[in-house]
Design a protein around this motif. Structure first.
Motif, PDB file in Angstrom:
ATOM      1  N   HIS A 163       1.102  -1.011  -0.156  1.00  0.00           N
ATOM      2  CA  HIS A 163       0.589  -0.077   0.279  1.00  0.00           C
ATOM      3  C   HIS A 163       1.160   1.318   0.039  1.00  0.00           C
ATOM      4  O   HIS A 163       2.088   1.187   0.144  1.00  0.00           O
ATOM      5  N   THR A 164      -0.012   2.478  -0.236  1.00  0.00           N
ATOM      6  CA  THR A 164       0.675   3.681   0.142  1.00  0.00           C
ATOM      7  C   THR A 164      -0.355   4.268   0.125  1.00  0.00           C
ATOM      8  O   THR A 164      -1.523   4.259  -0.430  1.00  0.00           O
ATOM      9  N   SER A 165      -0.594   5.866   0.695  1.00  0.00           N
ATOM     10  CA  SER A 165      -0.870   6.310   0.679  1.00  0.00           C
ATOM     11  C   SER A 165      -0.371   8.240   0.524  1.00  0.00           C
ATOM     12  O   SER A 165       0.064   8.524   0.873  1.00  0.00           O
ATOM     13  N   LEU A 166      -1.725   8.892  -0.385  1.00  0.00           N
ATOM     14  CA  LEU A 166      -0.971   9.781  -1.399  1.00  0.00           C
ATOM     15  C   LEU A 166      -2.136  11.069  -0.171  1.00  0.00           C
ATOM     16  O   LEU A 166      -3.056  11.275  -0.153  1.00  0.00           O
ATOM     17  N   ARG A 167      -1.252  11.669   0.116  1.00  0.00           N
ATOM     18  CA  ARG A 167      -1.821  12.891   0.776  1.00  0.00           C
ATOM     19  C   ARG A 167      -2.098  14.428   0.033  1.00  0.00           C
ATOM     20  O   ARG A 167      -1.522  14.913  -0.333  1.00  0.00           O
ATOM     21  N   ALA A 233       0.028   2.885  -8.809  1.00  0.00           N
ATOM     22  CA  ALA A 233      -0.506   1.602  -8.713  1.00  0.00           C
ATOM     23  C   ALA A 233       0.091   0.199  -9.446  1.00  0.00           C
ATOM     24  O   ALA A 233       0.605  -0.619  -9.365  1.00  0.00           O
ATOM     25  N   LYS A 234       0.899   1.231 -10.687  1.00  0.00           N
ATOM     26  CA  LYS A 234       1.567   0.406 -11.890  1.00  0.00           C
ATOM     27  C   LYS A 234       3.829  -0.019 -10.646  1.00  0.00           C
ATOM     28  O   LYS A 234       3.865  -1.297 -10.998  1.00  0.00           O
ATOM     29  N   LYS A 235       3.723   0.967  -9.780  1.00  0.00           N
ATOM     30  CA  LYS A 235       4.918  -0.013  -9.208  1.00  0.00           C
ATOM     31  C   LYS A 235       4.340  -0.731  -8.215  1.00  0.00           C
ATOM     32  O   LYS A 235       5.160  -1.580  -7.750  1.00  0.00           O
ATOM     33  N   ALA A 240       7.718  -2.854  -6.594  1.00  0.00           N
ATOM     34  CA  ALA A 240       8.526  -1.747  -6.601  1.00  0.00           C
ATOM     35  C   ALA A 240       8.676  -1.268  -5.267  1.00  0.00           C
ATOM     36  O   ALA A 240       6.935  -1.203  -4.569  1.00  0.00           O
ATOM     37  N   PRO A 241       9.726  -1.048  -4.732  1.00  0.00           N
ATOM     38  CA  PRO A 241       8.817  -0.208  -2.878  1.00  0.00           C
ATOM     39  C   PRO A 241       8.531   0.803  -2.930  1.00  0.00           C
ATOM     40  O   PRO A 241       9.350   1.418  -3.820  1.00  0.00           O
ATOM     41  N   LEU A 242       7.396   1.347  -2.083  1.00  0.00           N
ATOM     42  CA  LEU A 242       7.165   2.568  -2.071  1.00  0.00           C
ATOM     43  C   LEU A 242       7.434   2.674  -0.679  1.00  0.00           C
ATOM     44  O   LEU A 242       7.040   2.368   0.125  1.00  0.00           O
TER      45      LEU A 242
END
Length: 319
Positions: A163-167, A233-235, A240-242
């Motif tokens: 996951h990743t969160s975009l602020r 999404a592609k990463k 790939a590390p995020l």
């Protein structure tokens, strides 16, 4: 394999859907239509009208379309209004996210891009906010977004969710003339609505500790924002590390009064904004450093302030 976009019939979500399609990723849209516009979703994109609290139906959709990841934009997004309706904000943004995560685990969907918010920072002491800046939200909306981040983080530990969160900061403009910001609370729609009605736009709060007394924000173009979602999404799909969170900001502050000046210039309508009292839940200044997003998500400001206003003004004519 496809990507489920919750809130995909909304202003930001519809731009994300189109960017996914352009990148060769198949979007599937879920939207309660509380604030979405059906016409924003292209006819060829599968669309389901439902609330993300409906876990079993989410599971059915994820399995039917072989969903590999979720871009989660659905939610209650109004900071000022959340002060009046905190239970609604928490139901949609916290309980709803929990139900979505439950459906993802049941369907073995392990990738998530989360729409978070600059509201998690409250009023920071730093002139330039980084991802390491302390989170002290000042509205139920900001609190609910931060709790959403925590839920997603904990599900990453418990179930291996990537996951990743975009602020986000202030999102404006349009990437297509037919996609407009329909929010009844956002600055640009309020200004355009007033001008079209022959009325004078309002500034809420002129006594902040800023250069001209009005709120200072990062204004970013919605099409630039959508591209960052797709890159994330592609990463994730490529393993790939995020980073767990990214700021999507310009690094430059623009005041509400400066926005009013740009609107007058672009529209050719001269006016002096009416000055009203502050709204509860609005911090004085939030400007963000987008260095990490530039490094990992190809984040960049591709539009000037005047281009943002011009594209938004053209799209508003379609309402």
């Amino acid at each position: 394999m496809s990507w489920l976009v919750t809130g995909g019939a909304g202003y930001i979500g519809s731009h994300v859907v189109r960017s996914l399609s352009a990148a060769g990723l198949d979007p599937v849209v879920v939207d309660s239509m509380a604030s979405g516009v059906r016409g924003f979703v292209p006819d060829q994109v599968p669309f389901y009208q439902l609330n993300i609290l409906q876990t079993e139906k989410l599971v059915e959709i994820m399995k039917r379309h072989d969903v590999s990841g979720v871009i989660h934009l659905a939610g209650y997004k109004y900071a000022g209004e959340s002060v009046k309706h905190p239970l609604l904000a928490f139901e949609q943004n916290v309980t709803g996210t929990a139900h979505l995560l439950e459906a993802m685990e049941s369907s073995r969907v392990h990738n998530m891009v989360f729409s978070s918010s600059a509201a998690v920072y409250g009023t920071p002491n730093e002139d330039l906010v980084t991802e390491a800046t302390g989170t002290f939200p000042e509205s139920p909306y900001g609190q609910s977004k931060l709790v959403g981040e925590w839920l997603i983080r904990d599900q990453g530990v418990a179930a291996g969710l990537k996951h990743t969160s975009l602020r986000y900061f202030n999102v404006v403009g349009s990437g297509s003339d037919e996609l407009y910001d329909a929010s009844p609370h956002n600055l640009f729609p309020l200004v355009f609505q007033a001008l079209n009605a022959g009325k004078t736009p309002k500034i809420f709060g002129t006594d902040y500790g800023t250069a001209d007394g009005t709120c200072v924000r990062d204004y970013v173009h919605v099409a630039d924002l959508a591209l960052a979602h797709v890159e994330a999404a592609k990463k994730l799909e490529a393993d790939a590390p995020l980073e767990p969170v990214y700021n999507l900001g310009s690094g430059d502050g623009v005041s509400v009064r400066q926005i009013m000046d740009a609107v007058a210039k672009v529209t050719g309508i001269e006016f002096s904004a009416l000055e009203e009292a502050r709204r509860p839940g609005d911090p004085a200044r939030i400007v963000a450093d987008g260095t990490l997003a530039a490094r990992d998500l190809d984040w960049k400001m591709r539009h000037s302030l005047e281009q943002m206003v011009h594209s938004a003004w053209k799209a508003s004519a379609r309402r």
